[in-house]
Design a protein around this motif. Sequence first.
Motif, PDB file in Angstrom:
ATOM      1  N   VAL A   1       0.838  -1.206   0.000  1.00  0.00           N
ATOM      2  CA  VAL A   1       0.000   0.000   0.000  1.00  0.00           C
ATOM      3  C   VAL A   1       0.870   1.251   0.000  1.00  0.00           C
ATOM      4  CG1 VAL A   1      -1.721   1.303   1.300  1.00  0.00           C
ATOM      5  CG2 VAL A   1      -1.903  -1.190   1.132  1.00  0.00           C
ATOM      6  N   THR A   2       1.902   1.283   0.835  1.00  0.00           N
ATOM      7  CA  THR A   2       2.781   2.458   0.849  1.00  0.00           C
ATOM      8  C   THR A   2       3.572   2.578  -0.452  1.00  0.00           C
ATOM      9  OG1 THR A   2       4.488   1.134   1.981  1.00  0.00           O
ATOM     10  CG2 THR A   2       3.001   2.455   3.356  1.00  0.00           C
ATOM     11  N   GLY A   3       3.822   1.445  -1.097  1.00  0.00           N
ATOM     12  CA  GLY A   3       4.524   1.492  -2.378  1.00  0.00           C
ATOM     13  C   GLY A   3       3.731   2.193  -3.458  1.00  0.00           C
ATOM     14  N   TRP A   4       2.409   2.176  -3.357  1.00  0.00           N
ATOM     15  CA  TRP A   4       1.590   2.893  -4.338  1.00  0.00           C
ATOM     16  C   TRP A   4       1.872   4.393  -4.320  1.00  0.00           C
ATOM     17  CZ3 TRP A   4      -3.619   0.248  -2.589  1.00  0.00           C
ATOM     18  CH2 TRP A   4      -3.589  -1.095  -2.977  1.00  0.00           C
ATOM     19  N   PHE A   5       2.327   4.897  -3.185  1.00  0.00           N
ATOM     20  CA  PHE A   5       2.635   6.324  -3.050  1.00  0.00           C
ATOM     21  C   PHE A   5       4.131   6.606  -3.097  1.00  0.00           C
ATOM     22  CE2 PHE A   5      -1.255   5.286  -0.762  1.00  0.00           C
ATOM     23  CZ  PHE A   5      -2.155   6.186  -1.309  1.00  0.00           C
ATOM     24  N   GLY A   6       4.891   5.591  -3.536  1.00  0.00           N
ATOM     25  CA  GLY A   6       6.327   5.764  -3.652  1.00  0.00           C
ATOM     26  C   GLY A   6       7.064   5.727  -2.334  1.00  0.00           C
ATOM     27  N   LEU A   7       6.507   5.116  -1.317  1.00  0.00           N
ATOM     28  CA  LEU A   7       7.120   5.038   0.007  1.00  0.00           C
ATOM     29  C   LEU A   7       7.492   3.601   0.314  1.00  0.00           C
ATOM     30  CD1 LEU A   7       4.597   7.311   1.967  1.00  0.00           C
ATOM     31  CD2 LEU A   7       6.783   8.004   0.954  1.00  0.00           C
ATOM     32  N   GLY A   8       8.428   3.449   1.260  1.00  0.00           N
ATOM     33  CA  GLY A   8       8.800   2.123   1.735  1.00  0.00           C
ATOM     34  C   GLY A   8       9.786   1.417   0.820  1.00  0.00           C
ATOM     35  N   PRO A   9       9.954   0.107   1.060  1.00  0.00           N
ATOM     36  CA  PRO A   9       9.320  -0.695   2.112  1.00  0.00           C
ATOM     37  C   PRO A   9       9.892  -0.390   3.504  1.00  0.00           C
ATOM     38  CG  PRO A   9      10.919  -2.026   0.935  1.00  0.00           C
ATOM     39  CD  PRO A   9      10.873  -0.701   0.228  1.00  0.00           C
ATOM     40  N   TYR A  10       9.080  -0.610   4.530  1.00  0.00           N
ATOM     41  CA  TYR A  10       9.460  -0.347   5.910  1.00  0.00           C
ATOM     42  C   TYR A  10       9.633  -1.658   6.659  1.00  0.00           C
ATOM     43  CZ  TYR A  10       7.925   4.396   4.843  1.00  0.00           C
ATOM     44  OH  TYR A  10       7.782   5.637   4.268  1.00  0.00           O
ATOM     45  N   PRO A  11      10.550  -1.678   7.634  1.00  0.00           N
ATOM     46  CA  PRO A  11      10.763  -2.913   8.392  1.00  0.00           C
ATOM     47  C   PRO A  11       9.683  -3.181   9.427  1.00  0.00           C
ATOM     48  CG  PRO A  11      12.265  -1.211   9.150  1.00  0.00           C
ATOM     49  CD  PRO A  11      11.555  -0.647   7.966  1.00  0.00           C
ATOM     50  N   TRP A  12       8.902  -2.190   9.799  1.00  0.00           N
ATOM     51  CA  TRP A  12       7.812  -2.308  10.761  1.00  0.00           C
ATOM     52  C   TRP A  12       8.283  -2.943  12.072  1.00  0.00           C
ATOM     53  CZ3 TRP A  12       4.253   0.833   9.181  1.00  0.00           C
ATOM     54  CH2 TRP A  12       3.935   0.957   7.824  1.00  0.00           C
ATOM     55  N   LEU A  13       8.003  -4.207  12.279  1.00  0.00           N
ATOM     56  CA  LEU A  13       8.306  -4.858  13.555  1.00  0.00           C
ATOM     57  C   LEU A  13       9.774  -5.203  13.719  1.00  0.00           C
ATOM     58  CD1 LEU A  13       5.268  -7.319  13.637  1.00  0.00           C
ATOM     59  CD2 LEU A  13       5.451  -5.115  14.782  1.00  0.00           C
ATOM     60  N   GLN A  14      10.534  -5.191  12.659  1.00  0.00           N
ATOM     61  CA  GLN A  14      11.941  -5.578  12.738  1.00  0.00           C
ATOM     62  C   GLN A  14      12.859  -4.420  13.112  1.00  0.00           C
ATOM     63  OE1 GLN A  14       9.885  -6.743  10.242  1.00  0.00           O
ATOM     64  NE2 GLN A  14       9.803  -8.756  11.240  1.00  0.00           N
ATOM     65  N   ASP A  15      12.342  -3.221  13.182  1.00  0.00           N
ATOM     66  CA  ASP A  15      13.157  -2.051  13.498  1.00  0.00           C
ATOM     67  C   ASP A  15      12.761  -1.528  14.874  1.00  0.00           C
ATOM     68  OD1 ASP A  15      13.335   1.269  13.190  1.00  0.00           O
ATOM     69  OD2 ASP A  15      15.077   0.145  12.464  1.00  0.00           O
ATOM     70  N   ALA A  16      13.767  -1.146  15.676  1.00  0.00           N
ATOM     71  CA  ALA A  16      13.495  -0.677  17.033  1.00  0.00           C
ATOM     72  C   ALA A  16      12.722   0.637  17.045  1.00  0.00           C
ATOM     73  CB  ALA A  16      14.804  -0.518  17.810  1.00  0.00           C
ATOM     74  N   GLY A  17      12.862   1.440  16.005  1.00  0.00           N
ATOM     75  CA  GLY A  17      12.178   2.719  15.968  1.00  0.00           C
ATOM     76  C   GLY A  17      10.723   2.639  15.573  1.00  0.00           C
ATOM     77  N   THR A  18      10.360   1.664  14.763  1.00  0.00           N
ATOM     78  CA  THR A  18       8.974   1.543  14.283  1.00  0.00           C
ATOM     79  C   THR A  18       8.192   0.418  14.949  1.00  0.00           C
ATOM     80  OG1 THR A  18       9.716   0.106  12.462  1.00  0.00           O
ATOM     81  CG2 THR A  18       9.576   2.486  12.028  1.00  0.00           C
ATOM     82  N   ALA A  19       8.849  -0.396  15.760  1.00  0.00           N
ATOM     83  CA  ALA A  19       8.164  -1.542  16.350  1.00  0.00           C
ATOM     84  C   ALA A  19       7.067  -1.096  17.314  1.00  0.00           C
ATOM     85  CB  ALA A  19       9.169  -2.445  17.065  1.00  0.00           C
ATOM     86  N   MET A  20       7.382  -0.166  18.224  1.00  0.00           N
ATOM     87  CA  MET A  20       6.384   0.252  19.212  1.00  0.00           C
ATOM     88  C   MET A  20       5.217   1.003  18.575  1.00  0.00           C
ATOM     89  SD  MET A  20       5.696  -0.188  22.376  1.00  0.00           S
ATOM     90  CE  MET A  20       7.183  -0.452  23.330  1.00  0.00           C
TER      91      MET A  20
END
Length: 323
Positions: free
Chosen positions: A167-186
Amino acid sequence: MTTLSSPLRATTADTPPSSPRPGRRVRRTPRDWLRDGGLSTLVIALPMILVFGVFSWFPIGRALVMSFQQTNLVTAPEFVGLENFVFVLSDPLLGKAVANTLWFALLALVFGYPVPLAAAVLMSEVRRMRGLYSALAYLPVVVPPVVAVLLWKFFYDASPTGVFNTVTGWFGLGPYPWLQDAGTAMPSLVLEATWAAAGGTVIIYLAALVGVRTELYEAAEVDGAGVWRKVWHVTLPQLRGVLFITLILQVIGTSQVFLEPFLFTGGGPNNATLTVLMLIYDYAFGSSLGGNYGAATALSLMLAAVLAVLSAVYFRVTRPWSS
């Protein structure tokens, strides 16, 4: 000879016994309690009292005793005094767990607390299909929590073909690590927790909005108030009692967050989602041979004491505002 009684004596004899003075406390006897149905009430309530005592108060008392013992439920318990509390306070992971729990609570307060209120206000303004919108808002609450977490874990796939990354790729964003990154997990955990729990709060707000008098909105419209001014000057003041209750309930609930970090990340990455309840779980069940239940119950009692003090202070401070 006819004997005439004294007028004073006749008046006294005809006067009914005086009733208790208003405001005077009447002393009740056990016979009055039985005559008023107290025994039957006690018989009906006794099973519930016993069940509540066995499954609620007995575990609390047992935990209080275990907090002063060294036990793993396998060997005989040993009384150690305050050593469990000293062990917990000296654990380097305690500060990390407290900080993560506060971070989760702050994110849930900033993002998760206004969302149900905004949704309830918008749905209250809808004239048609309000019941459908209410059902859709409450639908995530019906989904079992474990199923919801596993579903969102699939959505949080860090690969470019993951649902959210697509979904974020449709807007030219990401990919994001989500749960695998300490900054985005919480923040990812807070997003799922808000989606799962907001529906119940929306229903509470919708029920409270029914009690707001329509005359107040009509007076605001006469004064030329728009939607946002009506919400700020009419809706929020009328809901402040409910808002205060839901706020303290959210703080208590987020302070005891366990399911999301346990199933999503297991406390990782690098303890970035380790919470206080996860630390209690690690104390109790971290070892296959039996955990340190004394330390687990000690930390549980410390958390309960902090929440009790916080609740007392909160209600004391907000008492003038909620009336």
